[in-house]
Design an enzyme around this catalytic site. Structure first.
Site, PDB file in Angstrom:
ATOM      1  N   SER A 158      -1.759  -6.212  -7.404  1.00 39.39           N
ATOM      2  CA  SER A 158      -1.838  -5.153  -6.404  1.00 39.39           C
ATOM      3  C   SER A 158      -2.384  -5.699  -5.098  1.00 39.39           C
ATOM      4  O   SER A 158      -3.038  -6.744  -5.062  1.00 39.39           O
ATOM      5  CB  SER A 158      -2.757  -4.037  -6.892  1.00 39.39           C
ATOM      6  OG  SER A 158      -4.115  -4.471  -6.884  1.00 39.39           O
ATOM      7  N   ASP A 159      -2.105  -4.981  -4.024  1.00 40.28           N
ATOM      8  CA  ASP A 159      -2.885  -5.213  -2.812  1.00 40.28           C
ATOM      9  C   ASP A 159      -4.262  -4.613  -3.043  1.00 40.28           C
ATOM     10  O   ASP A 159      -4.475  -3.823  -3.971  1.00 40.28           O
ATOM     11  CB  ASP A 159      -2.192  -4.581  -1.595  1.00 40.28           C
ATOM     12  CG  ASP A 159      -2.561  -5.287  -0.293  1.00 40.28           C
ATOM     13  OD1 ASP A 159      -3.623  -5.951  -0.246  1.00 40.28           O
ATOM     14  OD2 ASP A 159      -1.798  -5.181   0.680  1.00 40.28           O
ATOM     15  N   TRP A 160      -5.202  -4.967  -2.188  1.00 34.77           N
ATOM     16  CA  TRP A 160      -6.602  -4.618  -2.404  1.00 34.77           C
ATOM     17  C   TRP A 160      -6.819  -3.135  -2.069  1.00 34.77           C
ATOM     18  O   TRP A 160      -6.625  -2.706  -0.945  1.00 34.77           O
ATOM     19  CB  TRP A 160      -7.477  -5.506  -1.536  1.00 34.77           C
ATOM     20  CG  TRP A 160      -7.823  -6.834  -2.148  1.00 34.77           C
ATOM     21  CD1 TRP A 160      -9.099  -7.333  -2.261  1.00 34.77           C
ATOM     22  CD2 TRP A 160      -6.972  -7.822  -2.735  1.00 34.77           C
ATOM     23  NE1 TRP A 160      -9.071  -8.562  -2.875  1.00 34.77           N
ATOM     24  CE2 TRP A 160      -7.782  -8.896  -3.183  1.00 34.77           C
ATOM     25  CE3 TRP A 160      -5.595  -7.897  -2.940  1.00 34.77           C
ATOM     26  CZ2 TRP A 160      -7.270 -10.019  -3.817  1.00 34.77           C
ATOM     27  CZ3 TRP A 160      -5.078  -9.023  -3.563  1.00 34.77           C
ATOM     28  CH2 TRP A 160      -5.903 -10.067  -3.994  1.00 34.77           C
ATOM     29  N   GLY A 161      -7.216  -2.355  -3.078  1.00 30.90           N
ATOM     30  CA  GLY A 161      -7.411  -0.931  -2.872  1.00 30.90           C
ATOM     31  C   GLY A 161      -6.138  -0.124  -2.985  1.00 30.90           C
ATOM     32  O   GLY A 161      -6.083   1.015  -2.507  1.00 30.90           O
ATOM     33  N   TYR A 181       0.814  -1.218   0.000  1.00 24.63           N
ATOM     34  CA  TYR A 181       0.000   0.000   0.000  1.00 24.63           C
ATOM     35  C   TYR A 181       0.851   1.273   0.000  1.00 24.63           C
ATOM     36  O   TYR A 181       0.497   2.275  -0.605  1.00 24.63           O
ATOM     37  CB  TYR A 181      -0.888   0.032   1.245  1.00 24.63           C
ATOM     38  CG  TYR A 181      -2.055  -0.916   1.210  1.00 24.63           C
ATOM     39  CD1 TYR A 181      -3.059  -0.776   0.260  1.00 24.63           C
ATOM     40  CD2 TYR A 181      -2.182  -1.934   2.142  1.00 24.63           C
ATOM     41  CE1 TYR A 181      -4.153  -1.631   0.222  1.00 24.63           C
ATOM     42  CE2 TYR A 181      -3.267  -2.786   2.128  1.00 24.63           C
ATOM     43  CZ  TYR A 181      -4.250  -2.638   1.165  1.00 24.63           C
ATOM     44  OH  TYR A 181      -5.319  -3.486   1.141  1.00 24.63           O
TER      45      TYR A 181
END
Length: 721
Positions: free
Chosen positions: A271-274, A240
């Site tokens: 990607s990481d989530w968000g 993130y």
């Protein structure tokens, strides 16, 4: 789900070599299949693989595309006409998570925390634990496990330290690599995460982590590099946070230059989530947008198509991302049809118990207070020891079989819904009572200090269970919460035979240390933790865990006394600078000449070991040999820790190699310890450079201890990038 035996004996005997035999004979074959399959795809099918959703109906998000999607971390539709299955992703490295128990009645083997695994110093146990998690992932109908956490513990207060593997890049990299191999031996793709410098949870979505390239390469990036070399994960999950100004998931230096160019990583970056903020991340090396409904928009669909149509992104770049995804599926056999199957619960529980017991660290044992012997009455106090053992929170939390106890905590921000203490149904109280049938073993909650101390005073031995919950999304102080320090001090004043058992995800301060007889660090020991703790306390298992993370006396010993951004609202802009560079953890204390409360590598045993005849050999793969002898009266395991202490005229302290050895009383064995050349080298603009010099080593029982010394002259070498 029906659960029966699956031949755990075969799984349990797997080694790295055996695992390799389950993978395709040639990675070139996986590449060729990927090229052939991708060439047959339409553009719609290609773009379809570049973004996915979290198949959970969150308020305010679009409805799910299919009613039959089971709640899990992520889903990307496949291409059935080409035999490409849906990509079903599940958290996490400690087992198969069931987010908020949305899959009713679905439970999994809850493995011990990452720090507990790291404390075993055993790649073999890491492989077996990974195989358990991978097997259950596959048998539950998933083909991607979001595992492989390897961020270094730069700050002992990081809320996700319990998921990771400690403060040293060699130890963390080797164990992460072994765990990933175990996972992927079960035809499941494993990620490695969170790339990179996700070393605090405070303001994790906006913090800018800053570090110079040379120390970065020699610390956090080295842990990832070693784990990727050993484990060959199919995917890398970016973090993130920002790294030197740019978000990790849109960081050209990290993704294009380091990962894909220097390391030649052939898999895909998710990607990481968000964590995706712009379509430009695709050109900067990100291949897949995960949990896309958590971002402002699905950047890797219409916006990316527009970039391609405008000529700003070559179509070949899209095709390359698709080939990377397919290649990773084919390389481990994760393209096999998705179907649920049987799970050997008993065998997996036994594996979880073995890891938990091997990872328990005996920190202090004055007067051989442990193992328990001759006690007729035992007061067990605090820590909900009557219910079970604590687990960490967040996406890695696993729900085991049985009656779990959940204590909601709540909190601010997105992670507030996940803030809950979950106690695994493995009661240390019941396990101790069963292991000590001739003793009176009773429990007091510790809620009332006066009642608890009166109870302790009437018992031969008092065991205080102290817990500290930690979780993704938050950082935590090193002070035991809810007045537990006062409870321990009061019990110790009432009973001179007081033992403390810690269930924590981080190091904690111990103002009562000199008042108690023994201290045991059990970490978050997983679903069999109560039994494993009882095994160690009673001597059925000789403790062999060694600290994978230093325990500082207090915050003043840390590079940063305060966590950057601590207490600020989510989204605030802040910077975390790392002036310690590569001197993480024990190397920081060595450089500053300070002594932590307990050093990296520390751990006691119920027996004694002696080492002799340390020798170092050079060559392309340097190695050390040392003779280890068990001179005590019970069987046990020693961890040989080889530290580089001097290179030419420069004093240093680096873990260069390690090996765990099991020995019977009186047994001796010559142990070979492979030395990692990159640990001896410096990062330069040309890559890893090993200088011609005399290298001095110590085989010690911890990073802060003395031991056997040996030196060797090594020639200059260039080790590549």
């Amino acid at each position: 789900m029906k659960r029966i035996g699956l031949g755990w004996l075969v799984l349990g005997l797997m080694s790295g070599t055996a695992m390799a035999q389950t993978a395709p004979k040639s990675i070139d074959a996986a590449d060729a299949r990927a090229r052939a399959a991708e060439a047959k795809m339409t553009d719609d099918e290609r773009f379809q693989l570049l973004h996915g959703i979290m198949p959970i109906a969150f308020p305010g998000t679009p409805p799910l595309p299919r009613a039959d999607l089971k709640p899990t971390a992520g889903w990307i539709p496949g291409v059935p006409r080409l035999g490409i299955p849906d990509l079903y992703e599940t958290d996490a490295s400690l087992g198969v998570a069931n987010p908020l128990q949305l899959r009713k009645g679905d439970y999994s083997t809850a493995l011990p925390s990452g720090l507990a695994l790291a404390a075993t110093w055993s790649p073999e146990l890491a492989f077996k634990g990974g195989a358990v998690a991978g097997n259950e992932t596959r048998q539950k109908g998933f083909n991607i496990l979001l595992a492989g956490g390897v961020n270094l513990a730069r700050d002992p207060r990081n809320g996700r330290n319990f998921e990771y593997l400690g403060e040293d890049p060699l130890l963390a990299g080797r164990l992460a690599g072994a765990s990933i191999r175990g996972i992927q031996s079960q035809k499941v793709v494993s990620t490695i995460k969170h790339f990179a410098l996700n070393d605090q949870e405070t303001l994790r979505n906006s913090i800018d982590a800053r570090i110079d390239e040379k120390p970065f390469r020699e610390s956090d990036l080295l842990a990832f590099q070693l784990a990727i070399e050993d484990g060959k994960p199919g995917s890398v999950m970016c973090a993130y946070n920002r790294v030197n100004g740019d978000y990790a998931c849109g960081n050209d230096f990290l993704l294009n230059q380091v990962l894909k160019r220097d390391w030649g990583f052939p898999g895909w970056v998710m990607s990481d989530w968000g964590a995706v903020h712009d379509v430009s991340y695709f050109a900067k090396g990100l291949d897949q947008q995960s949990g896309a409904q958590l971002d402002k928009q699905i950047f890797f669909d219409k916006p990316l198509r527009a970039e391609v149509a405008a000529g700003r992104v070559p179509m070949e770049r899209v095709r390359d991302s698709v080939r990377r995804i397919l290649r990773s599926l084919y390389a481990v056999g994760a393209d096999a049809p998705l179907a649920e199957g049987a799970i050997d619960e008993a065998a997996h529980a036994a594996a979880a118990r073995a890891v938990a017991a091997a990872g328990i660290v005996l920190l202090k044992n004055d007067g051989d207070a442990l193992p328990l012997a001759g006690a007729k009455s035992v007061a067990v106090i605090g820590g909900h020891a009557d219910l079970g053992v604590l687990s960490g929170g967040g996406s890695s939390q696993v729900t085991p079989k049985g009656q779990v106890t959940v204590l909601p905590l709540g909190g601010r921000g997105m992670m507030g819904a996940w803030a809950r203490q979950l106690y695994m149904p493995s009661s240390p109280l019941r396990a101790l009572a069963a292991a000590m049938p001739g003793a009176k073993v009773e429990y007091d909650s510790g809620y009332d200090l006066a009642a608890a101390t009166a109870f302790a005073k009437q018992s031969d031995v008092a065991i205080v269970f102290a817990t500290a919950w930690s979780s993704e999304g938050n950082d935590f102080s090193m002070t035991l919460p809810e007045g537990q320090d006062a409870l321990i001090a009061a019990v110790a004043a009432a009973n001179p035979n007081t033992i403390v058992v810690l269930e924590t995800g981080n190091p904690v301060k111990m103002p009562w240390l000199d008042k108690v007889k023994a201290v045991v660090e059990a970490w978050y020991p997983g679903q069999e933790g109560g039994a494993a703790i009882a095994d160690v306390l009673t001597g059925k298992v000789n403790p062999s865990g060694r600290l994978p993370i230093s325990f500082p006396s207090d915050e003043t010993q840390l590079p940063r006394a305060e966590i950057p951004g601590w207490g600020q609202p989510e989204g605030s802009q802040a910077t975390a600078t790392y002036p310690e560079g590569a001197e993480v953890g024990y190397r920081w204390y060595a450089a500053k000449g300070t002594r932590p409360l307990f050093p990296f590598g520390h751990g006691l045993s119920y027996t004694r070991f002696e080492q002799s005849a340390l020798q170092i050999r050079g060559g392309a793969q340097p190695e050390a040999t040392v003779t280890v002898r068990n001179v005590g009266k019970v069987a046990g395991a020693e961890v040989v820790q080889l530290y580089l202490t001097r290179r030419g005229a420069i004093d240093t302290r680096r873990l260069a190699g390690f090996a765990r050895v099991e020995l019977s009383p009186g047994e001796s064995r010559s142990v070979v310890v492979k030395i990692e050349p990159k640990v001896l080298a410096d990062w330069t603009p040309r890559g890893w450079h090993l200088a011609a010099a005399t290298y001095s080593f110590t085989s010690a029982t911890s990073a802060g201890g003395a031991g056997l010394d040996a030196t060797i002259r090594l020639p200059e070498r260039q080790l590549g990038r």
